[in-house]
Motif scaffolding. Structure first.
Motif, PDB file in Angstrom:
ATOM      1  N   THR A   1       7.356  -1.221  -7.885  1.00 22.78           N
ATOM      2  CA  THR A   1       6.220  -1.481  -7.001  1.00 22.78           C
ATOM      3  C   THR A   1       4.991  -1.818  -7.839  1.00 22.78           C
ATOM      4  O   THR A   1       4.724  -1.139  -8.836  1.00 22.78           O
ATOM      5  N   ASP A   2       4.259  -2.838  -7.419  1.00 21.09           N
ATOM      6  CA  ASP A   2       2.979  -3.174  -8.040  1.00 21.09           C
ATOM      7  C   ASP A   2       2.046  -3.684  -6.943  1.00 21.09           C
ATOM      8  O   ASP A   2       2.174  -4.819  -6.490  1.00 21.09           O
ATOM      9  N   VAL A   3       1.126  -2.812  -6.520  1.00 21.28           N
ATOM     10  CA  VAL A   3       0.204  -3.152  -5.430  1.00 21.28           C
ATOM     11  C   VAL A   3      -0.594  -4.407  -5.755  1.00 21.28           C
ATOM     12  O   VAL A   3      -0.892  -5.236  -4.880  1.00 21.28           O
TER      13      VAL A   3
ATOM     14  N   THR B   1       1.722  -0.116   2.034  1.00 24.76           N
ATOM     15  CA  THR B   1       2.403   0.391   0.846  1.00 24.76           C
ATOM     16  C   THR B   1       2.710   1.871   1.024  1.00 24.76           C
ATOM     17  O   THR B   1       2.068   2.553   1.829  1.00 24.76           O
TER      18      THR B   1
ATOM     19  N   SER C   1       9.636  -2.205  -1.642  1.00 30.92           N
ATOM     20  CA  SER C   1      10.358  -1.519  -2.718  1.00 30.92           C
ATOM     21  C   SER C   1      11.368  -0.547  -2.124  1.00 30.92           C
ATOM     22  O   SER C   1      11.267  -0.135  -0.966  1.00 30.92           O
TER      23      SER C   1
ATOM     24  N   GLY D   1       0.914  -7.650  -4.460  1.00 29.70           N
ATOM     25  CA  GLY D   1       0.767  -7.892  -3.021  1.00 29.70           C
ATOM     26  C   GLY D   1      -0.622  -8.352  -2.644  1.00 29.70           C
ATOM     27  O   GLY D   1      -0.790  -9.237  -1.805  1.00 29.70           O
TER      28      GLY D   1
ATOM     29  N   ASN E   1       2.127   2.841  -7.982  1.00 27.88           N
ATOM     30  CA  ASN E   1       2.886   1.799  -8.665  1.00 27.88           C
ATOM     31  C   ASN E   1       4.098   2.388  -9.382  1.00 27.88           C
ATOM     32  O   ASN E   1       4.068   3.527  -9.850  1.00 27.88           O
TER      33      ASN E   1
ATOM     34  N   TYR F   1       6.529  -7.878  -1.172  1.00 33.49           N
ATOM     35  CA  TYR F   1       6.405  -7.703  -2.620  1.00 33.49           C
ATOM     36  C   TYR F   1       7.022  -6.387  -3.096  1.00 33.49           C
ATOM     37  O   TYR F   1       7.134  -5.407  -2.342  1.00 33.49           O
ATOM     38  N   THR F   2       7.433  -6.372  -4.354  1.00 29.91           N
ATOM     39  CA  THR F   2       7.785  -5.151  -5.085  1.00 29.91           C
ATOM     40  C   THR F   2       6.853  -5.142  -6.303  1.00 29.91           C
ATOM     41  O   THR F   2       5.661  -4.970  -6.157  1.00 29.91           O
ATOM     42  N   ASP F   3       7.409  -5.411  -7.502  1.00 32.75           N
ATOM     43  CA  ASP F   3       6.549  -5.688  -8.650  1.00 32.75           C
ATOM     44  C   ASP F   3       6.468  -7.196  -8.863  1.00 32.75           C
ATOM     45  O   ASP F   3       5.913  -7.674  -9.845  1.00 32.75           O
TER      46      ASP F   3
ATOM     47  N   ARG G   1      14.969  -5.200   0.450  1.00 31.65           N
ATOM     48  CA  ARG G   1      14.288  -4.297  -0.473  1.00 31.65           C
ATOM     49  C   ARG G   1      14.558  -4.695  -1.928  1.00 31.65           C
ATOM     50  O   ARG G   1      15.466  -5.478  -2.220  1.00 31.65           O
TER      51      ARG G   1
ATOM     52  N   ASP H   1       4.884  -3.777   1.224  1.00 33.71           N
ATOM     53  CA  ASP H   1       5.668  -3.220   0.124  1.00 33.71           C
ATOM     54  C   ASP H   1       7.126  -3.102   0.589  1.00 33.71           C
ATOM     55  O   ASP H   1       7.417  -2.420   1.576  1.00 33.71           O
TER      56      ASP H   1
END
Length: 587
Positions: free
Chosen positions: A110-112, A140, A40, A115, A144, A75-77, A106, A38
């Motif tokens: 966030t969207d797990v 993470t 983010s 990932g 989210n 990843y973020t979203d 960054r 993550d």
């Protein structure tokens, strides 16, 4: 004559030990790992010093010197950056991955699910090889944070599908939750790990991440983290003993955790100071750790000398990487009944050969695991050490099916044999004769002779077919011996790759040259060049491609197969690219 042949064939079937149908896992296991992190903006608070990046780099440094594959997802979203599975063939490959991590930036939201889903896709597209085990490490910092264009229901659907796919493909997901502000959604991460056979780690401090990544690496390869003596630095060299317990250690990873730089020296059991780094010692360091990897180290007590910044706390852990597997043998009987005692024997194997190191047996504990497949209950019982094997037995309690396997562990590793299944369910009783039936009045039993003879003949045919099928299966799954040395030459520039050593014991029955070339698309034509085990520890090459094969400067036809003996070297000229592949067989 029919009765004699039937008895012989039945005898052959009954004499086949159960372990012949359940081969032990391949040695020198490699990993296919994707590190999904993550990135983010909220991680700026959870992980101010980007320790998560350092932890991932330490995981990479702990990977085998050659053979492991590692990919990275940031990843973020959405996916900000990713690196597909890269096979580690040396220090440069590891440095390439670590440089990639250092360049991560960054982003918002966030969207797990993003990932997890991308990590599964990378493992799918990377292809699976014999002897490689996949895993995903998901880092993470919590819940989210979706942008306006995506709903939580959409995210949940993507996550559920990705988790199901990972479960179906046998990909465990190890989740690491950074819970600095106490808002971590533990339930989601726990479900991801539990459903896929991984493990959840939660920490409120990013400083714990290097130790967590060490534990994941060890857990996935059935190894154990051995804490060594930690200390508070005083500005002078301080000694720590590193014991190499036996000759079966392939690698010893010594991780030194300190937020300040340290200086390290190493003395072997003979009292000689070693050069760091060297051919047998790999050294890497970052702002959060230093790692020393000993390759096939000498057995005995090594002395590690560490000089740290005064008053700085230093933690040291050790992970041994063993090329050791468990091979289990059961009684040759293929039918049991309640009350029967089933003898079990197991031994340790390395590179396809039985381990003869008495210390490895002496210090290990073997446990027999018997699962009643009808009740789903598992019983454990110890096995006794008998020289270079572990022996014991168990009694069948019910007319059920059972799964049997052996677990062997000591302070440094844990291994399990391949499971074998046995049945104690009674065969169906023969149907009673119809009411009122009686033998022929004249006593002539000729009416029974035909069916009996026919039945005996059918039994012979069925058993012969079973034996024939088994011989085909055995041939198709025959194991290799030795290894291949593979080099690729660019015929335009004359450049050669460094020799790549491919152990053959990870393959059964056959292996394509394309597999030895890591399935690179430019070498797709080599799918038609196949190696199979030959007699007396040889290898037979079959060429159904348009490539030209030479041995000793002479072209030879391998359509029907050509035997390669120890130290035989062949050159394969490709047709679709102006390159050649040199393959040398070593026993």
């Amino acid at each position: 004559m029919k009765i004699t042949l039937t008895a012989v064939l039945l005898g052959l079937l009954l004499s086949l030990p159960l372990h012949a149908f359940a081969a032990p896992a391949g040695g020198d296991t490699k990993i296919d790992a994707v590190l999904s992190v993550d990135v983010s903006n909220s991680m700026n608070e959870s992980d101010v010093n980007k320790v998560s990046f350092e932890a991932m780099k330490m995981f990479i440094d702990m990977a085998s010197v050659k053979g492991d594959k590692i990919g990275v997802v940031a990843y973020t979203d959405q996916i900000l950056r990713e690196k597909a599975l890269l096979q580690i063939n040396g220090v440069q490959d590891k440095q390439s991955l670590k440089t990639f991590i250092d360049q991560l930036t960054r982003g918002p939201y966030t969207d797990v699910a993003v990932g997890v889903n991308e990590a599964v896709k990378i493992l799918e597209s990377g292809g699976s090889e014999p002897g490689h085990v996949p895993l995903i490490v998901l880092l993470t910092d919590g819940n989210n944070s979706l942008n306006a264009g995506k709903s939580q229901a959409q995210s949940d659907q993507v996550l559920n599908e990705a988790v199901k796919k990972a479960k179906d493909k046998g990909i465990p997901i190890y989740t690491i939750g950074l819970n600095a502000d106490g808002t971590l959604n533990k339930d989601v991460l726990e479900r991801i790990s539990k459903e896929t056979g991984g493990k959840l780690f939660i920490t409120s401090s990013a400083d714990d991440l290097p130790n967590i990544l060490s534990e994941i690496y060890a857990s996935h390869l059935k190894l154990k983290v051995v804490p060594l003596k930690g200390f508070t630095a005083n500005g002078e060299f301080q000694d720590v003993t590193v014991n190499i317990p036996n000759a079966s250690v392939l690698e010893a990873n010594i991780s030194i955790m300190s937020s300040k730089p340290v200086e390290a020296k190493l003395v072997n059991p003979a009292g000689q100071e070693q050069k760091i780094p060297s051919d047998k010692i790999v050294y890497s360091a970052s702002s959060a750790y230093s790692l020393i990897k000993l390759l096939t180290p000498e057995q005995g007590d090594w002395k590690l000398k560490i000089k740290g910044v005064p008053k700085e706390k230093i933690d040291i852990n050790l992970i041994y990487n063993y090329d050791v597997q468990v091979s289990m043998e059961l009684s040759s009987s293929i039918s049991y009944k309640p009350g029967d005692s089933v003898p079990v024997k197991a031994s340790l194997q390395s590179n396809g050969q039985q381990v003869t190191d008495a210390n490895l047996y002496k210090n290990a504990k073997a446990t027999l695991l018997v699962t009643d497949l009808d009740t789903k209950k598992t019983a454990e019982s110890p096995l006794a050490t008998a020289g270079q094997s572990f022996e014991g037995s168990f009694k069948i309690a019910e007319a059920h099916d059972y799964e049997v396997k052996v677990k062997v562990e000591d302070a440094n590793f844990a291994r399990e044999s391949q499971p074998a299944t046995i049945s104690a369910k009674k065969a169906a009783a023969p149907a009673p004769a119809p009411s009122g039936s009686a033998p022929p009045a004249d006593g002539n039993s000729g009416t029974l002779v035909g069916p009996i003879a026919w039945g005996g003949g059918l039994l012979i045919v069925l058993i012969a077919a079973a034996l024939f099928g088994y011989s085909l299966w055995k041939k198709a799954n025959k194991g290799f011996f030795g290894q291949m040395v593979v080099e690729v030459k660019d015929e335009d520039t004359g450049e050669r790759t460094s020799p790549q050593y491919r152990k053959l014991n990870a393959f059964k029955g056959k292996v394509e040259l394309h597999q030895l070339l890591q399935l690179a698309p430019e070498f797709a034509e080599t799918k038609q060049i196949v190696f199979k085990p030959g007699p007396a520890d040889t290898v037979v090459v079959y060429n159904q491609s348009g490539c030209v094969i030479e041995k000793g400067g002479r072209v030879f036809d391998a359509v029907q197969g050509k035997e390669l003996k120890n130290n035989d070297r062949i050159k394969i000229s490709l047709q679709n690219v102006n390159k050649s592949v040199t393959v040398e067989y070593l026993k």
